[in-house]
Design a protein around this motif. Structure first.
Motif, mmCIF file in Angstrom:
data_model
loop_
_atom_site.group_PDB
_atom_site.id
_atom_site.type_symbol
_atom_site.label_atom_id
_atom_site.label_comp_id
_atom_site.label_asym_id
_atom_site.label_seq_id
_atom_site.Cartn_x
_atom_site.Cartn_y
_atom_site.Cartn_z
ATOM 1 N N TYR A 31 0.830 -1.205 0.000
ATOM 2 C CA TYR A 31 0.000 0.000 0.000
ATOM 3 C C TYR A 31 0.860 1.249 0.000
ATOM 4 O O TYR A 31 2.057 1.210 0.295
ATOM 5 N N GLY A 32 0.232 2.379 -0.330
ATOM 6 C CA GLY A 32 0.947 3.660 -0.301
ATOM 7 C C GLY A 32 0.752 4.444 -1.583
ATOM 8 O O GLY A 32 0.237 3.946 -2.583
ATOM 9 N N THR A 33 1.186 5.694 -1.560
ATOM 10 C CA THR A 33 0.882 6.638 -2.639
ATOM 11 C C THR A 33 1.917 6.678 -3.752
ATOM 12 O O THR A 33 1.645 7.263 -4.800
ATOM 13 N N GLU A 34 3.097 6.105 -3.550
ATOM 14 C CA GLU A 34 4.112 6.134 -4.602
ATOM 15 C C GLU A 34 3.937 4.919 -5.509
ATOM 16 O O GLU A 34 4.358 3.811 -5.196
ATOM 17 N N ASP A 35 3.272 5.151 -6.641
ATOM 18 C CA ASP A 35 2.914 4.054 -7.544
ATOM 19 C C ASP A 35 4.121 3.250 -8.005
ATOM 20 O O ASP A 35 4.079 2.013 -8.070
ATOM 21 N N TYR A 36 5.196 3.938 -8.358
ATOM 22 C CA TYR A 36 6.362 3.239 -8.906
ATOM 23 C C TYR A 36 6.927 2.256 -7.889
ATOM 24 O O TYR A 36 7.230 1.103 -8.230
ATOM 25 N N LEU A 37 7.065 2.669 -6.643
ATOM 26 C CA LEU A 37 7.610 1.779 -5.625
ATOM 27 C C LEU A 37 6.667 0.610 -5.344
ATOM 28 O O LEU A 37 7.108 -0.535 -5.197
ATOM 29 N N ARG A 38 5.368 0.911 -5.281
ATOM 30 C CA ARG A 38 4.405 -0.156 -5.010
ATOM 31 C C ARG A 38 4.404 -1.181 -6.147
ATOM 32 O O ARG A 38 4.384 -2.396 -5.908
ATOM 33 N N GLU A 39 4.446 -0.699 -7.376
ATOM 34 C CA GLU A 39 4.437 -1.602 -8.518
ATOM 35 C C GLU A 39 5.746 -2.377 -8.636
ATOM 36 O O GLU A 39 5.756 -3.544 -9.056
ATOM 37 N N THR A 40 6.842 -1.747 -8.250
ATOM 38 C CA THR A 40 8.129 -2.449 -8.249
ATOM 39 C C THR A 40 8.120 -3.582 -7.231
ATOM 40 O O THR A 40 8.582 -4.699 -7.509
ATOM 41 N N ALA A 41 7.571 -3.293 -6.048
ATOM 42 C CA ALA A 41 7.476 -4.329 -5.014
ATOM 43 C C ALA A 41 6.618 -5.496 -5.493
ATOM 44 O O ALA A 41 6.958 -6.668 -5.279
ATOM 45 N N VAL A 53 -2.543 -11.290 -2.390
ATOM 46 C CA VAL A 53 -1.869 -9.985 -2.309
ATOM 47 C C VAL A 53 -2.913 -8.875 -2.343
ATOM 48 O O VAL A 53 -3.629 -8.710 -3.340
ATOM 49 N N PHE A 54 -3.002 -8.131 -1.271
ATOM 50 C CA PHE A 54 -3.862 -6.948 -1.216
ATOM 51 C C PHE A 54 -3.060 -5.742 -1.695
ATOM 52 O O PHE A 54 -1.909 -5.545 -1.280
ATOM 53 N N LEU A 55 -3.681 -4.931 -2.549
ATOM 54 C CA LEU A 55 -3.023 -3.741 -3.091
ATOM 55 C C LEU A 55 -3.916 -2.525 -2.854
ATOM 56 O O LEU A 55 -5.117 -2.561 -3.129
ATOM 57 N N LEU A 56 -3.313 -1.441 -2.366
ATOM 58 C CA LEU A 56 -4.066 -0.223 -2.079
ATOM 59 C C LEU A 56 -3.213 0.966 -2.510
ATOM 60 O O LEU A 56 -2.053 1.088 -2.096
ATOM 61 N N ASP A 57 -3.791 1.840 -3.377
ATOM 62 C CA ASP A 57 -2.995 2.931 -3.927
ATOM 63 C C ASP A 57 -3.019 4.201 -3.068
ATOM 64 O O ASP A 57 -2.709 5.286 -3.541
ATOM 65 N N HIS A 58 -3.379 4.071 -1.814
ATOM 66 C CA HIS A 58 -3.333 5.186 -0.876
ATOM 67 C C HIS A 58 -3.086 4.634 0.525
ATOM 68 O O HIS A 58 -2.954 3.427 0.704
ATOM 69 N N MET A 59 -3.022 5.526 1.482
ATOM 70 C CA MET A 59 -2.814 5.064 2.862
ATOM 71 C C MET A 59 -4.127 4.534 3.417
ATOM 72 O O MET A 59 -5.180 5.148 3.227
ATOM 73 N N PRO A 60 -4.111 3.402 4.099
ATOM 74 C CA PRO A 60 -5.351 2.813 4.619
ATOM 75 C C PRO A 60 -5.832 3.525 5.883
ATOM 76 O O PRO A 60 -5.058 4.200 6.568
ATOM 77 N N ASP A 61 -7.108 3.370 6.149
ATOM 78 C CA ASP A 61 -7.690 3.854 7.394
ATOM 79 C C ASP A 61 -7.353 2.823 8.482
ATOM 80 O O ASP A 61 -7.860 1.706 8.463
ATOM 81 N N ALA A 62 -6.506 3.212 9.423
ATOM 82 C CA ALA A 62 -6.027 2.277 10.437
ATOM 83 C C ALA A 62 -7.126 1.819 11.384
ATOM 84 O O ALA A 62 -6.923 0.873 12.153
#
Length: 330
Positions: free
Chosen positions: A22-32, A107-116
């Protein structure tokens, strides 16, 4: 953990079943995700990789997870931006996840920060390998740009890498695209002039340049930038908001200076009361010297009126005359 740590240690997690990127940096998330998929022995993507997104229910997810792999050791189920992170009852899904077949990687994927506060996040935080893709800090990003340039056999100084980030923004995929432009040059060394000629500019950069040129009295150059921005209504409206953000702290800065504060003390007051970072605060203190308090208040009022007129279909006086008024030239 962050993506960099995950990429270094991901071999430790190859036996795990549940992952959350999860997180807002698409490139890093997609690389992972790409590197993670390389670790999974699913053999054939068409037969052994399934995806669900958005409104997928627990029953739908269970159905795809229960399928056995086809001529492979495992199947992979990718769950993109599920609504359950924001609303709905997550219990049917979380109860199932602990019972999913060992041959299914989820694999769960989220393109923003989750609500904790949400149940699904709390479950994954405890039971999944969680990887956060957040934007790099400025120094880290500049080093990454230099390294990425080197991988393309380009020579880019740290100072010019910083200028590229300032000009083109912090999105990592965009920066890679800019480096690919430089790779088409017949030489390997990238100069400041190359960046100015080839690299795209963000609205934030154009706003900063326009503002500086207006304060320096270089109106023709400033209006060249303004004309380009005004071609796109969404970008122009964003530009007006950014200009307003330049003037608002200057009112407080000018008030502090008029009250006898030193420049350093005035900047500290902006950091404290306006919640600015130190450099923008110092910049506001320097720039407010071009105006009186009355001029700054008039400029903010003009910006508010102009913004309202554009949004409500009112009279548009034209961007150049309006900017001359806002900057106190006429």
């Amino acid at each position: 953990m962050e993506v960099a740590e995950f990429l270094k240690t991901m071999g430790e997690y190859k036996e795990r079943q549940l992952f959350f990127l999860y997180g807002t940096e698409d490139y890093l998330r997609e690389t992972a995700l790409e590197r993670l998929m390389e670790q999974f022995p699913y053999a054939n993507r068409e037969m052994n990789v399934d995806s669900r997104e958005g409104k997928a229910t627990a029953a739908e997810i269970r159905a795809v997870c229960e399928q056995l792999p086809c001529f492979a050791e495992c199947r992979v189920v990718l769950l993109h931006n599920l609504e359950l992170f924001e609303k709905g009852e997550a219990k049917p899904l979380t109860e199932y996840l602990g019972q999913a077949p060992a041959t299914t990687k989820i694999v769960f994927l989220l393109d923003h920060m989750p609500d904790a506060r949400r149940a699904l996040y709390k479950y994954l935080e405890k039971n999944a390998v969680c990887v956060q893709a957040k934007p790099l800090k400025e120094g880290e990003l500049v080093r990454w740009v230099v390294t990425s340039a080197r991988r393309r056999k380009l020579k880019l100084s740290r100072e010019d890498a910083g200028f590229l980030v300032e000009r083109s923004g912090t999105d990592m995929r965009t920066l890679l695209h800019e480096l690919d432009k430089f790779a088409t040059l017949e030489r390997t060394e990238v100069s400041r002039e190359d960046i100015e000629a080839l690299a795209s500019r963000t609205t934030e950069y154009d706003t900063f340049s326009f503002h500086r040129l207006m304060l320096e009295g270089k109106y023709e150059k400033a209006f060249g930038i303004l004309r380009e921005i005004a071609r796109s209504r969404p970008e122009y409206m964003k530009f007006l908001g950014l200009i307003a953000s330049k003037f608002t702290p200057m009112v407080l800065a000018k008030t502090c200076l008029n009250a006898g504060y030193s420049e350093s003390a005035a900047a500290a007051e902006l950091v404290k009361r306006a919640k600015l970072k130190r450099y923008p605060a110092e910049l506001a203190v320097r720039e407010c010297k071009h105006f009186t308090v009355q001029q700054l208040r008039r400029s903010i009022a003009l910006l508010d009126e102009y913004d309202l007129a554009l949004k409500s279909g009112g009279v548009d006086e034209g961007c150049q005359p309006m900017m001359l008024k806002i900057y106190g030239v006429i």
